[in-house]
Design a protein around this motif. Structure first.
Motif, PDB file in Angstrom:
ATOM      1  N   ARG A   1     -56.160 -41.540  -8.798  1.00  0.00           N
ATOM      2  CA  ARG A   1     -56.013 -42.812  -9.500  1.00  0.00           C
ATOM      3  C   ARG A   1     -55.015 -43.725  -8.797  1.00  0.00           C
ATOM      4  O   ARG A   1     -54.938 -44.914  -9.088  1.00  0.00           O
ATOM      5  CB  ARG A   1     -55.527 -42.587 -10.935  1.00  0.00           C
ATOM      6  N   ALA A   2     -54.223 -43.172  -7.915  1.00  0.00           N
ATOM      7  CA  ALA A   2     -53.145 -43.911  -7.273  1.00  0.00           C
ATOM      8  C   ALA A   2     -53.684 -45.074  -6.443  1.00  0.00           C
ATOM      9  O   ALA A   2     -54.825 -45.060  -5.975  1.00  0.00           O
ATOM     10  CB  ALA A   2     -52.329 -42.971  -6.393  1.00  0.00           C
ATOM     11  N   SER A   3     -52.833 -46.081  -6.275  1.00  0.00           N
ATOM     12  CA  SER A   3     -53.199 -47.221  -5.431  1.00  0.00           C
ATOM     13  C   SER A   3     -53.401 -46.754  -3.994  1.00  0.00           C
ATOM     14  O   SER A   3     -52.857 -45.727  -3.568  1.00  0.00           O
ATOM     15  CB  SER A   3     -52.100 -48.285  -5.490  1.00  0.00           C
ATOM     16  N   LYS A   4     -54.157 -47.530  -3.248  1.00  0.00           N
ATOM     17  CA  LYS A   4     -54.508 -47.135  -1.880  1.00  0.00           C
ATOM     18  C   LYS A   4     -53.272 -46.940  -1.008  1.00  0.00           C
ATOM     19  O   LYS A   4     -53.184 -45.974  -0.239  1.00  0.00           O
ATOM     20  CB  LYS A   4     -55.430 -48.191  -1.264  1.00  0.00           C
ATOM     21  N   ILE A   5     -52.303 -47.829  -1.141  1.00  0.00           N
ATOM     22  CA  ILE A   5     -51.115 -47.725  -0.296  1.00  0.00           C
ATOM     23  C   ILE A   5     -50.314 -46.472  -0.608  1.00  0.00           C
ATOM     24  O   ILE A   5     -49.771 -45.818   0.293  1.00  0.00           O
ATOM     25  CB  ILE A   5     -50.234 -48.999  -0.424  1.00  0.00           C
ATOM     26  N   MET A   6     -50.253 -46.089  -1.887  1.00  0.00           N
ATOM     27  CA  MET A   6     -49.517 -44.881  -2.264  1.00  0.00           C
ATOM     28  C   MET A   6     -50.250 -43.633  -1.777  1.00  0.00           C
ATOM     29  O   MET A   6     -49.623 -42.661  -1.349  1.00  0.00           O
ATOM     30  CB  MET A   6     -49.306 -44.833  -3.769  1.00  0.00           C
ATOM     31  N   GLN A   7     -51.585 -43.654  -1.841  1.00  0.00           N
ATOM     32  CA  GLN A   7     -52.355 -42.533  -1.318  1.00  0.00           C
ATOM     33  C   GLN A   7     -52.134 -42.372   0.184  1.00  0.00           C
ATOM     34  O   GLN A   7     -51.951 -41.261   0.688  1.00  0.00           O
ATOM     35  CB  GLN A   7     -53.848 -42.748  -1.591  1.00  0.00           C
ATOM     36  N   GLU A   8     -52.143 -43.494   0.888  1.00  0.00           N
ATOM     37  CA  GLU A   8     -51.977 -43.449   2.348  1.00  0.00           C
ATOM     38  C   GLU A   8     -50.615 -42.896   2.735  1.00  0.00           C
ATOM     39  O   GLU A   8     -50.493 -42.148   3.718  1.00  0.00           O
ATOM     40  CB  GLU A   8     -52.192 -44.843   2.929  1.00  0.00           C
ATOM     41  N   ARG A   9     -49.590 -43.256   1.983  1.00  0.00           N
ATOM     42  CA  ARG A   9     -48.253 -42.747   2.281  1.00  0.00           C
ATOM     43  C   ARG A   9     -48.202 -41.229   2.124  1.00  0.00           C
ATOM     44  O   ARG A   9     -47.612 -40.531   2.950  1.00  0.00           O
ATOM     45  CB  ARG A   9     -47.231 -43.405   1.354  1.00  0.00           C
ATOM     46  N   ALA A  10     -48.820 -40.738   1.053  1.00  0.00           N
ATOM     47  CA  ALA A  10     -48.826 -39.290   0.836  1.00  0.00           C
ATOM     48  C   ALA A  10     -49.686 -38.576   1.879  1.00  0.00           C
ATOM     49  O   ALA A  10     -49.310 -37.517   2.392  1.00  0.00           O
ATOM     50  CB  ALA A  10     -49.327 -38.976  -0.572  1.00  0.00           C
ATOM     51  N   GLN A  11     -50.824 -39.173   2.210  1.00  0.00           N
ATOM     52  CA  GLN A  11     -51.739 -38.542   3.165  1.00  0.00           C
ATOM     53  C   GLN A  11     -51.149 -38.496   4.575  1.00  0.00           C
ATOM     54  O   GLN A  11     -51.485 -37.611   5.363  1.00  0.00           O
ATOM     55  CB  GLN A  11     -53.077 -39.283   3.165  1.00  0.00           C
ATOM     56  N   SER A  12     -50.274 -39.441   4.879  1.00  0.00           N
ATOM     57  CA  SER A  12     -49.680 -39.476   6.210  1.00  0.00           C
ATOM     58  C   SER A  12     -48.437 -38.594   6.318  1.00  0.00           C
ATOM     59  O   SER A  12     -47.879 -38.442   7.402  1.00  0.00           O
ATOM     60  CB  SER A  12     -49.317 -40.916   6.592  1.00  0.00           C
ATOM     61  N   ASN A  13     -48.023 -38.014   5.203  1.00  0.00           N
ATOM     62  CA  ASN A  13     -46.846 -37.135   5.193  1.00  0.00           C
ATOM     63  C   ASN A  13     -47.289 -35.712   5.524  1.00  0.00           C
ATOM     64  O   ASN A  13     -48.038 -35.094   4.775  1.00  0.00           O
ATOM     65  CB  ASN A  13     -46.172 -37.184   3.819  1.00  0.00           C
ATOM     66  N   GLU A  14     -46.829 -35.205   6.631  1.00  0.00           N
ATOM     67  CA  GLU A  14     -47.301 -33.901   7.105  1.00  0.00           C
ATOM     68  C   GLU A  14     -46.873 -32.744   6.201  1.00  0.00           C
ATOM     69  O   GLU A  14     -47.464 -31.657   6.273  1.00  0.00           O
ATOM     70  CB  GLU A  14     -46.807 -33.643   8.527  1.00  0.00           C
TER      71      GLU A  14
END
Length: 316
Positions: free
Chosen positions: A178-191
């Motif tokens: 449900r998260a906004s796209k920018i918040m998802q991207e930040r989490a997805q880019s965190n190794e």
């Protein structure tokens, strides 16, 4: 008739009571069903100023309560059933039908974290299960953590916890977040962030010593049960402000949080003030709640002495 009634305790309500009592306003504090608020379910508090070695949450709240009592605050246990702010004096009805009258009211009823309601969750709050990454993340340094949720708050908590954890696994019961796209991207880019999507949480699992060792989930694709191993479980599915008892007598936002005039604790009702998590959707910390409790008491005191106009101009 009281000059001021504080509804709810916790750092905000108790700080307001301390300031009101020191101003010789003899406030009544209605404690509700959980005196001390959310900190009474927290074990170690290490980020409250003045306690370099930390302090237990319930102990901190007891200190604040005794301080308020020392200056003359009166405490009443019970839950507020309803309020009447339509005329003066204000009327507050507590459970059992007793009606109290007051010139002013400070609302500090807080917000309750939402829980999943699964086995092992409530039993381990403060012992491996948490709803506040900022409060408890430090205790999980170099440990594995699970964050449950799919919204912005879950993404934010997961990213924050990677500062401490060896890994953070984000569990969500759907394939999509449900998260906004920018918040998802930040989490997805965190190794350090791992993903366990399309999995329904079933139980917080502990070992033979009662220490959290993971989260049992159901893989919705295979219908098989799995154990996601971790030493900490953070539930990040939101909060619910404790404002239902107000009806529609005080302005709230779409989520039920009380709206205050920026930079003050003024509500849209003259003589009614709000402080703490019940009006704070951003910080939700004990120290910020205490600060807003101080503000509410000072606003209330100035209003009672006639040196402050309750100006609601500019608000929606």
């Amino acid at each position: 008739m009281y000059k001021a009634i504080v509804v709810g305790t916790g750092p905000a309500g108790l700080t307001a009571a301390i300031y009101l009592a020191r101003a010789n306003l003899n406030p009544l504090v209605i404690e509700g069903t959980q005196p001390g608020g959310q900190l009474t379910t927290t074990t170690e508090v290490e980020n409250f100023p003045g306690f370099p070695d930390g302090i237990q949450g319930p102990e901190l709240m007891e200190h604040m309560r005794k301080q308020a009592e020392r200056f003359g605050a009166e405490f009443r246990s019970g839950w507020v059933d309803k309020v009447d702010f339509s005329g003066r004096p204000f009327k507050i009805q507590i459970e059992g039908g007793e009606e109290l009258e007051t010139e002013t009211v400070i609302l500090s009823t807080g917000a309750s974290a939402k829980y999943l309601g699964i086995p092992g969750e409530q039993d381990n709050v403060g012992r491996g299960v948490s709803t506040c990454a900022t409060c408890d993340g430090f205790f999980f340094r170099n440990k594995r953590i699970i964050v449950i949720g799919g919204g912005d708050s879950a993404m934010e908590e997961a990213n924050f916890l990677t500062r401490f954890a060896s890994s953070v696994t984000l569990v969500h019961r759907r394939d999509e977040l449900r998260a906004s796209k920018i918040m998802q991207e930040r989490a997805q880019s965190n190794e350090k962030v791992k993903w366990a999507l399309n999995r329904t949480p079933l139980e917080v699992v502990t070992n033979e010593n009662g220490i959290v060792k993971g989260l049992k989930v159901r893989n919705n694709a295979t219908n098989q049960e799995e154990l996601v191993e971790a030493e900490g479980v953070f539930v990040a599915i939101g909060h619910t402000p404790n404002t239902k008892f107000l009806g529609e007598q005080v302005q709230t936002d779409d989520h039920g949080y009380i709206v205050v005039k920026p930079g003050t604790t003024l509500t849209n009702v003259e003589g009614v003030f709000a402080c703490g998590d019940v009006q704070d959707t951003r910080y939700r910390q004990a120290v910020t709640a205490a600060g807003s409790g101080c503000m509410a008491a000072m606003d209330c005191e100035k209003y009672l002495e006639g040196s402050m106009v309750h100006d609601w101009s500019g608000m929606l």
